[in-house]
Design a protein around this motif. Structure first.
Motif, PDB file in Angstrom:
ATOM      1  N   UNK A  56       9.441  11.192 -12.013  1.00 50.79           N
ATOM      2  CA  UNK A  56       8.461  10.291 -11.391  1.00 50.79           C
ATOM      3  C   UNK A  56       7.701   9.477 -12.432  1.00 50.79           C
ATOM      4  N   UNK A  71      -6.244   7.812  -0.075  1.00 45.31           N
ATOM      5  CA  UNK A  71      -5.106   7.091  -0.645  1.00 45.31           C
ATOM      6  C   UNK A  71      -4.571   7.857  -1.853  1.00 45.31           C
ATOM      7  N   UNK A 100       9.033   5.612   1.089  1.00 47.65           N
ATOM      8  CA  UNK A 100       8.268   4.368   1.024  1.00 47.65           C
ATOM      9  C   UNK A 100       8.660   3.534  -0.187  1.00 47.65           C
ATOM     10  N   UNK A 114       5.400  11.509   4.489  1.00 49.06           N
ATOM     11  CA  UNK A 114       4.254  12.413   4.372  1.00 49.06           C
ATOM     12  C   UNK A 114       4.569  13.867   4.706  1.00 49.06           C
ATOM     13  N   UNK A 154       6.174  17.858   1.086  1.00 48.90           N
ATOM     14  CA  UNK A 154       5.663  17.733  -0.279  1.00 48.90           C
ATOM     15  C   UNK A 154       6.833  17.697  -1.274  1.00 48.90           C
ATOM     16  N   UNK A 155       6.640  16.969  -2.370  1.00 49.62           N
ATOM     17  CA  UNK A 155       7.718  16.862  -3.359  1.00 49.62           C
ATOM     18  C   UNK A 155       8.002  18.201  -4.030  1.00 49.62           C
ATOM     19  N   UNK A 202       0.704  17.039  -4.705  1.00 42.62           N
ATOM     20  CA  UNK A 202      -0.217  17.545  -3.674  1.00 42.62           C
ATOM     21  C   UNK A 202      -1.343  18.361  -4.313  1.00 42.62           C
ATOM     22  N   UNK A 249      17.191  15.107  -3.136  1.00 38.25           N
ATOM     23  CA  UNK A 249      15.792  15.089  -2.733  1.00 38.25           C
ATOM     24  C   UNK A 249      15.525  14.041  -1.651  1.00 38.25           C
ATOM     25  N   UNK A 259      -4.511   3.886  -7.520  1.00 39.26           N
ATOM     26  CA  UNK A 259      -4.686   3.446  -6.134  1.00 39.26           C
ATOM     27  C   UNK A 259      -6.126   3.509  -5.639  1.00 39.26           C
ATOM     28  N   UNK A 304       0.858  -1.188   0.000  1.00 44.35           N
ATOM     29  CA  UNK A 304       0.000   0.000   0.000  1.00 44.35           C
ATOM     30  C   UNK A 304       0.896   1.241   0.000  1.00 44.35           C
ATOM     31  N   UNK A 305       1.982   1.156   0.737  1.00 46.00           N
ATOM     32  CA  UNK A 305       2.899   2.292   0.849  1.00 46.00           C
ATOM     33  C   UNK A 305       4.041   2.178  -0.156  1.00 46.00           C
ATOM     34  N   UNK A 361       8.260  17.272 -12.043  1.00 44.86           N
ATOM     35  CA  UNK A 361       8.750  15.991 -11.508  1.00 44.86           C
ATOM     36  C   UNK A 361       8.754  14.910 -12.589  1.00 44.86           C
ATOM     37  N   UNK A 401       4.268   3.451  -3.981  1.00 45.28           N
ATOM     38  CA  UNK A 401       3.964   4.848  -4.307  1.00 45.28           C
ATOM     39  C   UNK A 401       5.185   5.618  -4.779  1.00 45.28           C
ATOM     40  N   UNK A 402       5.172   5.947  -6.059  1.00 43.55           N
ATOM     41  CA  UNK A 402       6.292   6.681  -6.664  1.00 43.55           C
ATOM     42  C   UNK A 402       6.415   8.081  -6.059  1.00 43.55           C
ATOM     43  N   UNK A 403       5.312   8.585  -5.498  1.00 45.95           N
ATOM     44  CA  UNK A 403       5.311   9.951  -4.984  1.00 45.95           C
ATOM     45  C   UNK A 403       5.964  10.066  -3.617  1.00 45.95           C
ATOM     46  N   UNK A 404       6.277   8.947  -2.987  1.00 46.39           N
ATOM     47  CA  UNK A 404       6.745   8.993  -1.598  1.00 46.39           C
ATOM     48  C   UNK A 404       8.117   8.348  -1.473  1.00 46.39           C
ATOM     49  N   UNK A 413      -2.060  10.547  -0.990  1.00 45.98           N
ATOM     50  CA  UNK A 413      -0.683  10.117  -0.725  1.00 45.98           C
ATOM     51  C   UNK A 413      -0.009   9.664  -2.013  1.00 45.98           C
ATOM     52  N   UNK A 414      -0.811   9.272  -3.009  1.00 43.10           N
ATOM     53  CA  UNK A 414      -0.222   8.794  -4.260  1.00 43.10           C
ATOM     54  C   UNK A 414       0.168   9.937  -5.186  1.00 43.10           C
ATOM     55  N   UNK A 415      -0.431  11.112  -5.006  1.00 40.55           N
ATOM     56  CA  UNK A 415      -0.189  12.234  -5.924  1.00 40.55           C
ATOM     57  C   UNK A 415       1.131  12.918  -5.580  1.00 40.55           C
ATOM     58  N   UNK A 416       2.074  12.979  -6.535  1.00 41.43           N
ATOM     59  CA  UNK A 416       3.360  13.617  -6.236  1.00 41.43           C
ATOM     60  C   UNK A 416       3.264  15.131  -6.158  1.00 41.43           C
TER      61      UNK A 416
END
Lengths: 404, 206
Positions: free
Chosen positions: B196, B103, A182, A321, A324-325, B111, A255, B77, A172-173, B193, A176-179, B106-109
């Motif tokens: 990504x 969910x 994780x 969390x 933010x990227x 925000x 980063x 997701x 679930x974690x 990004x 995630x490419x955004x995190x 958290x998946x969106x790079x």
């Protein structure tokens, strides 16, 4: 005397559960704005507890089904308490997902319009399967006439399911490419080994408690054997964390370092280093045979491991969390708005955030305590019904557990 | 050929006036405390603050909303299919199906998604969005839809209409004749990004 203590605990836990229910009703009527979560830190204490409990659940059942699958007769007395613990933990984990939803009234959408792309749906499927298997396993172990062959089949199914249930939770974690913190192939193995050590540690604590209460006698040697296994698992856990952090530190990619620095010297450092400390100390305690032979010391080490793994869940969740990227000002609108603004001058700075902040509110803590109290209540009632001697069926169960 | 809606934002034209952010809020009935569209400052530590020390300064504005990614992590997701990629290449949300698990956030790079933590509050005390904007209740996620209600009626997103610097262009990326396609051929563009791998359908011209 003993019964008095039992009912006292039952009373305390019931009151706490009802208070938790009250906190949840308050949350439902006011919305998730009563939690500390906002648009940057969108998951908080509930999801931390969810990860933690899935781990506790999976760990217990992996140990207990190994007893049957790999034919380790000395572990067998632990099997029934372990499966019971797993069932209760997974129910609690599911409750934590439920209270985290913004629209709990729509939870059935998970069943009526599931989308198989989502790791959350994988989790729904695997948890359902896992719960069914655990309940069946528990039922079989309670039947004195159950054949060894049948038990072995169920255990052989339960073992991979338990490993999968925590891997899916990791995915679930971890997918995630955004995190950045994780997104790692090591996340699932890391979760599984944390599940093993925390689950086994909790099992040890429960066995100690059951033994003390006189409901379920456990041989002293079991504690030292399981304590030895726990020491090995802690070592593997620390090794995985080390490997993960080194892989991030060595290239020092700009980063990723912003996230890793949170752990090493930022706001999450107490949790990160706390977890390391709460792994090293119990390891040093358990690595000596003479220590392992004292159930009290094994219990101390086990409780440190459980707390340590909870700290680990905290840094795992929030390290990804908090930042933010896109690191540009003014950041992200946090999503709560007070009207009229009582403290107008202090208001603007909290409307936007460049980085996330999170402190659980009393509502979250109330629900958290409530669910844990409810779990404890459920475990006590079930343990008394299933494990404790007294009822005709059960006395047989215990002797079966000790001798076979 | 199917449409693939996209947006091109000319960073050389953007003056950082936030008109797009406010226009979006007005058109889409976005409640207080939330924005679907925001203007970030690339430079110093705060809004409008440049990088460096006088007179060697550098500052640039970066308007950010949903990037309508081709390889959208949020769509993957969503456990109930409330977030989906529509046939015209937009990432949209079915607000009646969203269970509020967050969910997708958290998946969106980027925000880009915001959540209705509280009962949506609007000042003045009535809805100000245009007709056809879907209603969002407390407990669901919301975000930019490329102004679906306007685009489906043959118009363009309201931020594009309102931008006083004409920095925003909207159109079909699959149509080589469209203005967005022409701009992307003629000028160097970047996406946010890019490493990504989400392949956003919002491009930034430099």
């Amino acid at each position: 005397m003993r019964d008095k203590g039992y009912y006292l605990w039952l009373g305390i836990l019931s009151v706490l559960s009802v208070l938790g229910l009250g906190a949840w009703i308050y949350q439902v009527t006011h919305g998730l704005v009563v939690t500390g979560m906002r648009n940057i830190v969108t998951w908080g204490l509930y999801i931390t507890a969810f990860m933690f409990l899935v781990g506790l659940s999976a760990g217990g059942i992996i140990v207990s089904s190994s007893a049957t699958v790999f034919n380790l007769p000395q572990f067998k007395p632990a099997a029934r308490p372990a499966v019971l613990l797993s069932v209760v933990s997974i129910l609690m984990a599911t409750l934590f997902i439920f209270v985290d939803l913004g629209r709990p009234d729509r939870i059935l959408n998970l069943l009526t319009s599931p989308k198989l792309n989502s790791p959350l749906i994988w989790d729904v499927i695997i948890i359902t399967l896992y719960l069914t298997l655990s309940l069946y396993y528990l039922y079989l172990m309670g039947q004195p006439e159950t054949g060894e062959g049948r038990l072995r089949v169920v255990a052989a199914l339960a073992l991979p399911t338990a490993i999968l249930v925590h891997s899916v939770t990791a995915w679930i974690f971890g997918l995630q490419i955004a995190r950045p913190t994780w997104h790692s192939a090591l996340l699932a193995p890391l979760f599984v080994v944390s599940a093993l050590d925390s689950g086994l540690a909790l099992l040890l604590l429960v066995l100690l408690g059951l033994d003390r209460s006189g409901w379920y006698r456990v041989d002293k040697s079991l504690f030292s054997t399981l304590g030895g296994v726990l020491a090995v698992l802690i070592a593997v856990d620390v090794f995985f964390v080390f490997s993960e952090v080194l892989t991030a530190l060595y290239p020092a990619e700009e980063r990723l370092m912003r996230y890793v620095n949170l752990l090493l010297k930022g706001s999450l450092a107490p949790y990160f280093w706390g977890e390391i400390l709460l792994a090293v100390i119990p390891f040093l305690l358990l690595v000596f045979r003479s220590n392992r032979e004292k159930p009290g010391l094994v219990g101390l080490a086990a409780s440190l491991v459980v707390i340590g793994v909870f700290l680990k869940r905290i840094w795992l969740l929030f390290s990804a969390l908090l930042i933010p990227l896109l690191p540009y000002a003014p950041g992200v609108p946090l999503g709560s708005y007070l009207w009229p603004p009582f403290e107008f001058t202090r208001y603007y700075p909290v409307a936007w955030g460049l980085t996330g902040k999170y402190t659980p509110t009393w509502v979250e803590i109330g629900i958290f305590i409530g669910i844990f109290a409810f779990g404890g209540l459920l475990f006590m009632v079930l343990a008394r019904a299933i494990l404790a001697p007294g009822t005709p069926k059960e006395s047989q169960g215990v002797s079966c557990g000790l001798t076979s | 050929m199917a449409k693939k809606y996209g947006m091109v934002i000319d960073l050389k034209r953007c003056i950082g006036c936030h008109t797009c952010a406010i226009a979006c809020k007005l058109e889409n009935n976005v409640p207080m405390g939330l924005f679907w569209n925001r203007v970030l400052t690339r430079g110093g530590p705060g809004l409008d603050i440049p990088e460096g020390s006088y007179p060697y300064l550098k500052r640039e504005y970066l308007p950010v909303a949903c990037q309508h990614c081709e390889n959208a992590p949020c769509v993957k997701v969503c456990p109930v299919g409330a977030t989906y990629k529509d046939p015209d290449g937009r990432v949209l949300i079915n607000y009646d199906r969203c269970i509020g698990c967050r969910y997708c956030m958290t998946a969106c790079p980027y925000n880009a998604r915001v959540f209705n933590w509280q009962e949506p509050l609007r000042i003045p005390g009535h809805s100000y969005g245009s007709q056809g904007v879907p209603d969002r209740k407390r407990g669901v996620v919301e975000k930019c839809s490329f102004c679906q209600q306007l685009v489906d009626a043959g118009g363009e997103p309201f931020c594009v209409t309102c931008c006083p610097a004409r920095a925003r262009k909207f159109g079909d990326l699959n149509d080589p004749e469209s203005e967005v396609s022409r701009l992307l051929r003629e000028r160097p563009a970047e996406r946010l990004l890019e490493d990504r791998g989400t392949r956003p359908q919002v491009y930034y011209l430099r």
